[in-house]
Design a protein around this motif. Structure first.
Motif, PDB file in Angstrom:
ATOM      1  N   GLY A 481       0.985  -1.206  -0.003  1.00  0.00           N
ATOM      2  CA  GLY A 481       0.095  -0.060   0.070  1.00  0.00           C
ATOM      3  C   GLY A 481       0.851   1.265  -0.004  1.00  0.00           C
ATOM      4  N   ARG A 525       1.435  -4.012   6.774  1.00  0.00           N
ATOM      5  CA  ARG A 525       0.984  -2.932   5.877  1.00  0.00           C
ATOM      6  C   ARG A 525       0.611  -1.447   6.096  1.00  0.00           C
ATOM      7  N   LYS A 526       0.737  -0.685   5.063  1.00  0.00           N
ATOM      8  CA  LYS A 526       0.584   0.747   5.509  1.00  0.00           C
ATOM      9  C   LYS A 526      -0.738   0.988   6.285  1.00  0.00           C
ATOM     10  N   ASP A 527      -1.711   0.395   6.097  1.00  0.00           N
ATOM     11  CA  ASP A 527      -3.066   0.466   6.962  1.00  0.00           C
ATOM     12  C   ASP A 527      -3.014  -0.135   8.196  1.00  0.00           C
ATOM     13  N   SER A 529      -2.728  -3.218   8.912  1.00  0.00           N
ATOM     14  CA  SER A 529      -3.036  -4.796   8.992  1.00  0.00           C
ATOM     15  C   SER A 529      -1.756  -5.752   8.515  1.00  0.00           C
TER      16      SER A 529
END
Length: 622
Positions: A481, A525-527, A529
């Motif tokens: 991401g 991840r960037k978010d 998760s």
């Protein structure tokens, strides 16, 4: 054309040697770039050894009468031809070792047979002639057979012509010519212009033509994209060799004029120092032999000769009637070259007669007489300034000695020429190799980039030293991401959940293993998760930095499926245990019913397997 090559034997050998060294460099580049199944190293060895043999012949004047030097030249020629023979053998589809061994044995027998006649020149020439034909013919056949479709112009025909040039060069430069006498001129060496052209002019033209043929043909056909620098060197090399030739001849001309001037000056000084009163008493007949004045004059001539290193003869001429006769000679009376008083000098030139009649000092030569070939200076001995000469003092220098003196100076100019030419060749060869290396690196970079960008998995390169991510493919960025700008400067520690020390240990272990290794980890991840990954680590150097190329696969779904499968298997195991327990309880109840009926004297109603084994049966009929 013959007149041009006259007296240029040293420069001819220099150009031949340089052309062959050039061919050796070309072969080295062929081995790096041309995709042909040819043993370029052996062809290069032939050219290099042949070039050295030609340059070695430049030093022939300094080893006159030394048989080991001539044998060394023959040996270098033999090694060059054997290298060419190996080029043919190793470049073919099959390597007939047995045939080559028989060939070598035949050459040895030929050499021994020729040696039986006691002619070492015949041994060398005969062996090299046979070997030149065999090795040249084999090389020509290999080049013709290996010519790829569409090769240059005419394909195999082009190669055949080149092979024929090679054979002709071997015959003219190696087999048919003895070690050269590079300091001698056409007049004193060959005596036959056609023979001199065959021995010197033909190899001079064939060596560069052969080199340029192979270079242009192969490079144009196979390395057209990278041949520019080497082609660019040709005009520079031609200019350097032309300038070197001009410089060599200029230095030789200056030294020749200086040597002649010094000889004439010495002769005039010696003539002025002679006592004209003693010379006037000489009759120029055999009667002078026992005269004291003759002994005094000879002693003076001997002193003049001893004072100069290069002078061979010092003597006095006089005109008696119409004949030029010797008055005195510096040679010992026991010498075979001694000229007694009154001996007629039949080879006297018109210039000598003119000087005896009243001319001045002058130089002659090189001229031949019964004693050899000489450069001679003459100066008149007079009783007064305007008197007619009583005699003519002559001083002779052997042409061979004079030529070697000039050759020293020519050789220095040739050495400078070859040094500059080799420097130019080295420079452009380095540029050529650098360009080819850059081309290979660019091609390798392109292949690497294509593999990374189109890989079906997430790929990144991580530095072992500090964990920096040095490179990555778009799939990794999309998967995590991030944009490329956001991901710049990040480390593997920023996206891995594991502690940094464990990651460093894994990276170092992958490098030390020197083989692909596989580990599992969890990335963020960037978010925010988390995703479970399996990483295949391949150690390699990235821009001279110890690094690991990581292939990353998302195994989150696989781990979830494995977890669901594990739960399902657990439930099945519990259900199985319940079902098996229920079946066992039913069997026990049936057994109890059968036992009660037996106790009441009634037959069992269930066919139940005993506990010791057997299968549960169905209900027995009433």
């Amino acid at each position: 054309m013959t007149a041009f090559f006259s007296g240029q034997g040293d420069f001819i050998l220099s150009v031949q040697g340089f052309a062959l060294i050039f061919l050796a460099v070309v072969c080295a580049l062929m081995g790096r770039n041309v995709r042909l199944p040819l043993a370029w190293s052996w062809l290069g060895a032939f050219a290099f050894i042949a070039g050295l043999s030609r340059w070695l012949e430049l030093f022939t004047p300094f080893f006159q009468g030394h048989q080991y030097f001539t044998d060394s030249v023959w040996m270098l020629r033999l090694l060059a031809l054997i290298s060419l023979l190996e080029f043919g053998r190793r470049s073919g589809p099959e390597r007939p070792v047995t045939l080559v061994l028989w060939l070598y044995a035949t050459l040895i027998l030929i050499a021994l047979a020729l040696a039986g006649f006691g002619d070492r020149h015949a041994v060398g020439s005969g062996t090299l002639l046979v070997l030149s034909l065999l090795s040249g013919g084999w090389a020509m056949a290999v080049l013709r057979r290996q010519a790829p479709p569409g090769f240059a112009i005419g394909g195999s025909l082009w190669m055949t012509v080149g092979g024929a040039l090679l054979v002709l060069f071997l015959l003219t430069a190696f087999a048919l010519t003895p070690p050269a006498q590079p300091w001698q001129s056409l007049a004193t060496t060959a005596g036959n212009g056609r023979l001199y052209w065959l021995q010197q002019g033909a190899p001079l033209l064939l060596a560069p033509v052969l080199t340029l043929w192979l270079f242009l043909a192969l490079h144009a056909a196979h390395t057209k994209k990278t041949a520019s620098y080497f082609l660019m060197s040709l005009p520079f090399l031609a200019a350097a060799l032309t300038a070197g030739w001009s410089l060599t001849n200029l230095i030789a001309s200056v030294e020749d004029a200086d040597s002649r001037l010094q000889l004439l000056s010495r002769t005039k000084t010696a003539a002025a120092a002679l006592d004209h009163r003693l010379i006037a008493q000489l009759t120029g007949t055999a009667a002078d032999t026992n005269a004291p004045v003759y002994a005094q004059v000879r002693e003076r001539l001997h002193s003049v000769r001893q004072s100069t290193v290069d002078t061979r003869f010092v003597y006095l001429f006089a005109l008696r009637g119409s004949q030029v006769v010797f008055l005195a000679d510096s040679e010992a009376e026991t010498s075979k070259d001694y000229s007694p008083p009154g001996q007629v000098y039949e080879e006297a030139s018109p210039t000598v007669r003119q000087a005896l009649a009243g001319g001045g000092a002058f130089l002659e030569g090189p001229l031949a007489d019964r004693w050899g070939v000489w450069l001679s200076a003459f100066a008149p001995v007079c009783a007064g300034d305007n008197a007619r000469p009583l005699a003519l003092l002559g001083m002779d220098v052997a042409v061979s000695s004079w030529q070697i003196s000039l050759y020293y100076h020519r050789l220095s100019a040739l050495g400078l020429t070859l040094f500059v030419s080799l420097l130019i060749l080295t420079l452009f060869a380095g540029l050529q190799m650098g360009k080819e290396s850059a081309f290979e690196i660019a091609s390798s970079e392109g292949r690497y980039r294509a593999l990374i960008e189109n890989a079906p998995e997430a790929v990144f390169v991580v530095s072992i030293a500090d964990g920096r991510i040095l490179d990555m493919n778009p799939l990794l960025l999309r998967w995590l991401g991030y944009s490329r700008e956001e991901f710049q400067g990040r480390t593997v520690f920023d996206m891995a959940v594991k502690d940094p020390e464990t990651i460093r240990k894994n990276l170092r272990s992958a490098w030390e293993a020197a083989a692909p290794t596989t580990v599992e980890s969890t990335y963020r991840r960037k978010d925010g998760s988390l995703v479970q990954v399996e990483i295949t680590q391949v150690p390699f150097l990235f821009c001279d930095c110890e690094a690991v190329l990581a292939y990353v696969r998302d195994i989150t779904e696989r781990r979830q499926n494995e977890e669901r499968l594990r739960k399902t298997m657990g439930e099945l195991e519990r259900f199985n245990r319940v079902m098996v327990g229920r079946e066992l309880r039913v069997i026990e109840l049936k057994q109890e019913v059968n036992d009660l009926r037996r106790a009441l004297g009634q037959p069992p109603v269930y066919a139940v397997t005993e506990r010791t084994g057997g299968k549960p049966g169905s209900r027995a009929p009433a």
